[in-house]
Design a protein around this motif. Structure first.
Motif, PDB file in Angstrom:
ATOM      1  N   VAL A 176       0.844  -1.200   0.000  1.00 43.08           N
ATOM      2  CA  VAL A 176       0.000   0.000   0.000  1.00 43.08           C
ATOM      3  C   VAL A 176       0.877   1.248   0.000  1.00 43.08           C
ATOM      4  O   VAL A 176       1.750   1.408   0.847  1.00 43.08           O
ATOM      5  CB  VAL A 176      -0.949   0.020   1.222  1.00 43.08           C
ATOM      6  CG1 VAL A 176      -1.742   1.313   1.263  1.00 43.08           C
ATOM      7  CG2 VAL A 176      -1.887  -1.182   1.191  1.00 43.08           C
ATOM      8  N   THR A 222       1.016   5.372   0.301  1.00 41.16           N
ATOM      9  CA  THR A 222       0.270   6.498   0.861  1.00 41.16           C
ATOM     10  C   THR A 222       0.979   7.790   0.470  1.00 41.16           C
ATOM     11  O   THR A 222       2.197   7.902   0.619  1.00 41.16           O
ATOM     12  CB  THR A 222       0.164   6.404   2.394  1.00 41.16           C
ATOM     13  OG1 THR A 222      -0.529   5.189   2.732  1.00 41.16           O
ATOM     14  CG2 THR A 222      -0.592   7.587   2.981  1.00 41.16           C
ATOM     15  N   GLU A 266     -10.729   8.133  -4.963  1.00 39.33           N
ATOM     16  CA  GLU A 266      -9.965   9.249  -4.436  1.00 39.33           C
ATOM     17  C   GLU A 266     -10.903  10.408  -4.160  1.00 39.33           C
ATOM     18  O   GLU A 266     -11.832  10.660  -4.907  1.00 39.33           O
ATOM     19  CB  GLU A 266      -8.902   9.690  -5.439  1.00 39.33           C
ATOM     20  CG  GLU A 266      -8.094  10.872  -4.961  1.00 39.33           C
ATOM     21  CD  GLU A 266      -7.034  11.330  -5.955  1.00 39.33           C
ATOM     22  OE1 GLU A 266      -6.330  12.298  -5.640  1.00 39.33           O
ATOM     23  OE2 GLU A 266      -6.915  10.731  -7.039  1.00 39.33           O
ATOM     24  N   GLU A 302      -4.812  13.224   1.701  1.00 40.47           N
ATOM     25  CA  GLU A 302      -4.120  11.942   1.823  1.00 40.47           C
ATOM     26  C   GLU A 302      -4.837  10.898   0.983  1.00 40.47           C
ATOM     27  O   GLU A 302      -6.069  10.813   1.012  1.00 40.47           O
ATOM     28  CB  GLU A 302      -4.102  11.493   3.284  1.00 40.47           C
ATOM     29  CG  GLU A 302      -3.388  10.181   3.501  1.00 40.47           C
ATOM     30  CD  GLU A 302      -3.308   9.782   4.966  1.00 40.47           C
ATOM     31  OE1 GLU A 302      -3.405   8.574   5.241  1.00 40.47           O
ATOM     32  OE2 GLU A 302      -3.147  10.666   5.824  1.00 40.47           O
ATOM     33  N   LYS A 327       0.711  11.805   1.266  1.00 40.21           N
ATOM     34  CA  LYS A 327       0.137  12.893   2.059  1.00 40.21           C
ATOM     35  C   LYS A 327       0.622  14.205   1.463  1.00 40.21           C
ATOM     36  O   LYS A 327       1.821  14.420   1.318  1.00 40.21           O
ATOM     37  CB  LYS A 327       0.582  12.793   3.513  1.00 40.21           C
ATOM     38  CG  LYS A 327       0.066  11.569   4.221  1.00 40.21           C
ATOM     39  CD  LYS A 327       0.567  11.513   5.655  1.00 40.21           C
ATOM     40  CE  LYS A 327       0.094  10.228   6.322  1.00 40.21           C
ATOM     41  NZ  LYS A 327       0.583  10.131   7.698  1.00 40.21           N
ATOM     42  N   SER A 386      -4.369   6.626  -0.263  1.00 37.24           N
ATOM     43  CA  SER A 386      -3.668   5.351  -0.147  1.00 37.24           C
ATOM     44  C   SER A 386      -4.211   4.418  -1.218  1.00 37.24           C
ATOM     45  O   SER A 386      -5.405   4.436  -1.511  1.00 37.24           O
ATOM     46  CB  SER A 386      -3.889   4.730   1.239  1.00 37.24           C
ATOM     47  OG  SER A 386      -3.298   5.524   2.235  1.00 37.24           O
TER      48      SER A 386
END
Length: 98
Positions: free
Chosen positions: A49, A51, A73, A62, A53, A64
């Motif tokens: 995964v 991520t 999203e 943010e 930010k 992921s």
């Protein structure tokens, strides 16, 4: 490959962002704030995964996702999307690693 992207990055330039936001239907006041933003991004990975930010003086965001998989999203202006095509408008942001 992903390991080279991990870390914190800062925005150094942005081209065509106002036109891109117009295509999205973003209002004038929000576009003005968006043009002023110089966001930083932190990219991290935990197993499979990724991520990302993004932080700026105006808005934080943010996301992921797993590489190679479609994902939902929420954009910084709270739009829900899976895929975003903005006609012929391309926005290019350039970041350098901090």
């Amino acid at each position: 490959m992903v390991d080279r992207l991990l870390g914190t990055w800062k925005s150094t330039s942005c081209e065509n962002f106002d036109e891109y936001m117009k295509e999205l239907g973003v209002g004038l006041a929000t576009r003005k704030l968006g043009r002023l933003a110089k966001p930083s991004m932190t990219i991290s990975a935990a197993r499979d995964v990724i991520t990302i930010k993004t932080k700026s003086a105006f808005k934080n965001n943010e996301i992921s996702f797993k590489l190679g998989e479609e994902f939902d999203e929420t954009t910084p202006d709270d739009r829900k999307t899976k895929e975003c095509t903005m006609n012929d408008v391309t926005c290019t942001r350039i970041y350098e690693k901090v």
